[in-house]
Motif scaffolding. Structure first.
Motif, mmCIF file in Angstrom:
data_model
loop_
_atom_site.group_PDB
_atom_site.id
_atom_site.type_symbol
_atom_site.label_atom_id
_atom_site.label_comp_id
_atom_site.label_asym_id
_atom_site.label_seq_id
_atom_site.Cartn_x
_atom_site.Cartn_y
_atom_site.Cartn_z
ATOM 1 N N GLN A 189 81.717 -16.360 -2.094
ATOM 2 C CA GLN A 189 82.704 -16.496 -3.158
ATOM 3 C C GLN A 189 82.703 -17.934 -3.657
ATOM 4 O OE1 GLN A 189 85.782 -18.339 -2.983
ATOM 5 N NE2 GLN A 189 85.699 -18.960 -0.847
ATOM 6 N N HIS A 206 86.983 -20.604 -9.350
ATOM 7 C CA HIS A 206 86.783 -20.797 -10.786
ATOM 8 C C HIS A 206 88.078 -21.349 -11.360
ATOM 9 C CE1 HIS A 206 85.488 -20.143 -14.907
ATOM 10 N NE2 HIS A 206 86.706 -19.684 -15.129
ATOM 11 N N ASP A 230 83.170 -24.144 -11.940
ATOM 12 C CA ASP A 230 83.058 -23.308 -10.750
ATOM 13 C C ASP A 230 82.748 -24.204 -9.562
ATOM 14 O OD1 ASP A 230 83.386 -20.681 -11.834
ATOM 15 O OD2 ASP A 230 81.432 -20.936 -12.777
ATOM 16 N N ARG A 259 79.367 -21.919 -4.009
ATOM 17 C CA ARG A 259 79.430 -20.616 -3.332
ATOM 18 C C ARG A 259 79.490 -20.859 -1.839
ATOM 19 N NH1 ARG A 259 75.066 -16.559 -6.045
ATOM 20 N NH2 ARG A 259 75.672 -15.327 -4.225
ATOM 21 N N THR A 280 85.348 -16.026 -8.002
ATOM 22 C CA THR A 280 84.170 -15.257 -8.372
ATOM 23 C C THR A 280 83.549 -14.721 -7.098
ATOM 24 O OG1 THR A 280 83.814 -16.729 -10.267
ATOM 25 C CG2 THR A 280 81.973 -15.318 -9.614
ATOM 26 N N TYR A 290 80.631 -12.552 -4.921
ATOM 27 C CA TYR A 290 79.219 -12.197 -4.899
ATOM 28 C C TYR A 290 78.940 -11.314 -3.694
ATOM 29 C CZ TYR A 290 79.005 -16.335 -7.907
ATOM 30 O OH TYR A 290 79.208 -17.254 -8.897
#
Length: 100
Positions: free
Chosen positions: A54, A57, A73, A76, A97, A99
């Motif tokens: 994640q 954002h 952003d 990750r 966000t 993933y």
């Protein structure tokens, strides 16, 4: 002759089925239990469950009006880790966000 033909068809069906099972992709689940928070100009996110990665954002107005609306952003990261971004202005929206 008939017996060898049946054996060949059976072997082909077995081979095809094993290839299909072997090439099936594993199930993926996005991170769950995600939260965001802000301290000053820094925006954070963390997810506590699931798999994958994640990233935080943030979007809003840049401190320099020439830039206008702005978004950023964070990096990750995996489940249980914190993603953060130092936003140069007024944050109007913060989110996560996800993933696989």
């Amino acid at each position: 002759m008939r017996r060898s033909w049946a054996a060949a068809v059976s072997a082909t069906a077995l081979l095809t089925a094993s290839l299909l099972v072997g090439s099936a992709s594993p199930a993926h689940a996005a991170p769950t239990g995600c939260t965001t928070w802000q301290v000053g100009y820094v925006v954070y996110s963390k997810c506590t469950g699931g798999t994958g990665t994640q990233a935080v954002h943030a979007s809003g107005l840049h401190v320099n009006p020439v830039w206008g609306p702005y978004s950023m952003d964070g990096p990750r990261v995996g489940v249980g880790e914190i993603s953060s971004v130092n936003f140069p202005g007024t944050v109007q929206y913060r989110g996560v966000t996800l993933y696989d």
